[in-house]
Design an enzyme around this catalytic site. Structure first.
Site, PDB file in Angstrom:
ATOM      1  N   ASP A   1       0.873  -1.178   0.000  1.00 48.72           N
ATOM      2  CA  ASP A   1       0.000   0.000   0.000  1.00 48.72           C
ATOM      3  C   ASP A   1       0.904   1.220   0.000  1.00 48.72           C
ATOM      4  O   ASP A   1       1.761   1.373   0.871  1.00 48.72           O
ATOM      5  CB  ASP A   1      -0.891   0.025   1.250  1.00 48.72           C
ATOM      6  CG  ASP A   1      -1.981  -1.039   1.180  1.00 48.72           C
ATOM      7  OD1 ASP A   1      -2.254  -1.525   0.072  1.00 48.72           O
ATOM      8  OD2 ASP A   1      -2.536  -1.385   2.231  1.00 48.72           O
TER       9      ASP A   1
ATOM     10  N   ASP B   1     -13.825  -5.152  -2.216  1.00 51.70           N
ATOM     11  CA  ASP B   1     -13.766  -5.105  -0.756  1.00 51.70           C
ATOM     12  C   ASP B   1     -15.067  -5.701  -0.231  1.00 51.70           C
ATOM     13  O   ASP B   1     -16.145  -5.170  -0.497  1.00 51.70           O
ATOM     14  CB  ASP B   1     -13.618  -3.656  -0.266  1.00 51.70           C
ATOM     15  CG  ASP B   1     -12.239  -3.084  -0.585  1.00 51.70           C
ATOM     16  OD1 ASP B   1     -11.323  -3.889  -0.868  1.00 51.70           O
ATOM     17  OD2 ASP B   1     -12.072  -1.858  -0.553  1.00 51.70           O
TER      18      ASP B   1
END
Lengths: 251, 201
Positions: free
Chosen positions: A11, A130
């Protein structure tokens, strides 16, 4: 026979690698190019970079980052986060990325999957989902896990495949950062109902979690971040362990 | 000179980066004279077969490639660049290729997932300079939905098993076709590129 893939995920915020628990309390760890090189040399099968920069200004750096990474490594890598248009797809691919991952933008504009798939080929279109389990159902979330999209995960994955996605990444919000194992039920459901590769993400805490998800589902790859970044799990050791347990891996 | 042919399909810099990693410079070009005269021409490509053939045609590159082939000079096709070197493909309907090798590309009709995407083990069918320095187990990164059929087994150097036999490298005279991505296949991929360059330069 094709091997199961181990995928470290980085990330990236404002050009630095971070990893937080349940998408919050982010901590800066290291230089993304340094980490990419380290992983490419330690048997990672591919890498994923998610850009989580807040502003578009800082986001531009992700394409520069991709160029730097492409110079240093020769394994496939994916760019995701803030990809909103065909122009973004083009920039990411021209920067050297092999695949482009879309999430919120695909929910807003599902045609983006179709157009990108036709233009660049389905192999480079990754639909990242997600997913959160609540009230007995797996639901699609967006905005880093904050917004419920009122859509069933399997339904969305099937739509994504029909539109031309070449791969699905399933991020379980319930498991993310908990280190209690992957959400095998939803991964199994996806694998049974899709004919494109599926990557499991969220929940890896030890080597057994990887073995379980490969043994109990038909998943093609497993993605993790902190267990690799913190060197709690070394990819080579993980692969040796998987091989010992009859999972086909690249060593 | 090592030339990477840019005809507008896919990123050419990853191959350039890989060649640089093994210590050689290369030039990205679509100049017909340079194509005819280069020591090695790499023909990469990611996308659809028809688009590749159209781009080659529209940029007057087919004639230059044919001249190279007739002069027995090395051409290395990679992924889609490999596919167009064969007789034809059934991607989006039948489309003829350059016809340098015997064989036709058909869509995977198997139980396993398509595209064939990921690292698969390379199995040696025939020894050659291409497999010099190989380890006991060697893996390469593949991404494709169409695979080679009706080829000449004599020319098959490496293949992988994906429910069906998937040809990995075809070699005939000074023509090499590579289905996987050597530029993305870590050390094994670099070794293959190095073997090719050292053999011809």
């Amino acid at each position: 026979m094709i091997t199961k893939r181990i995928v470290p995920c980085l990330d990236v915020k404002d050009g630095k690698v971070v990893k937080g628990k349940q998408f919050e309390n982010l901590n800066i760890i290291e230089d993304p190019v340094v980490m990419a090189k380290y992983y490419a040399n330690s048997l990672a099968d591919e890498l994923v970079f998610y850009d989580i920069s807040a502003s578009n200004e800082n986001r531009k750096t992700v394409f520069d980052l991709a160029k730097e990474v492409a110079k240093e490594i020769n394994i496939p890598f994916t760019i995701g986060g803030g990809i909103n248009s065909i122009e973004d797809f083009d920039k990411a691919l021209q920067s050297g990325a092999d695949k482009v991952s879309i999430n919120s933008s695909a929910i807003r504009t599902p045609e983006l999957i179709m157009i990108a798939s036709k233009k660049f080929g389905k192999q480079c279109v990754v639909l990242s989902i997600d997913a959160k389990f609540e009230n007995g159902k797996w639901m699609v979330y967006s905005k880093g896990g904050r917004k419920n999209e009122n859509m069933d995960v399997l339904t969305w994955a099937i739509i994504g495949e029909k539109l031309g996605a070449g791969e699905i990444v399933l991020n379980s919000i319930n498991s993310d950062g908990e280190k209690n194992g992957f959400s095998e039920n939803i991964i199994k459901t996806l694998c049974e109902n899709l004919s494109i590769p599926v990557i499991a993400s969220g929940g890896a805490g030890n080597m057994e979690h990887f073995l379980n998800v490969f043994k109990n589902t038909d998943v093609d790859a497993a993605l993790a971040a902190s267990v690799f970044h913190n060197k709690e799990i070394e990819i080579k050791k993980l692969k040796e362990y998987l091989k010992l347990n009859d999972i086909k891996v690249r060593l | 000179m090592i030339l990477i042919l840019d005809y507008g399909l896919g990123n050419v810099y990853n191959l350039k980066n890989a060649i640089k990693k093994i210590g050689y410079e290369s030039k990205i070009s679509s100049d017909t004279d340079e194509i005819i005269n280069a020591d090695i021409v790499f023909l990469p490509g990611v996308g659809a077969f028809k688009a590749a053939m159209e781009n080659l045609k529209n940029n007057n590159l087919i004639d230059a490639l044919n001249k190279r082939k007739n002069a027995n000079k090395l051409i290395v096709g990679i992924c889609l660049g490999m596919q167009v070197m064969f007789e034809a493909s059934y991607e989006d309907g039948y489309c003829e290729g350059l016809g340098y090798f015997k064989g036709v590309f058909k869509e995977f009709d198997i139980k396993l997932k398509s595209p064939h995407m990921g690292w698969n083990e390379l199995i040696v069918n025939k020894k050659s300079f291409l497999t010099k320095g190989f380890n006991k187990e060697n893996y390469a990164y593949y991404v494709h939905s169409y695979y080679l059929t009706e080829y000449n087994n004599e020319n098959l150097i490496l293949y992988s098993d994906y429910e069906v036999k998937v040809p990995g490298i075809i070699l005939k005279d000074n023509l090499i076709g590579i289905q996987f991505h050597p530029e993305k296949s870590s050390k094994v991929g670099l070794k293959i590129l190095e073997n090719i360059i050292k053999e011809f330069i």
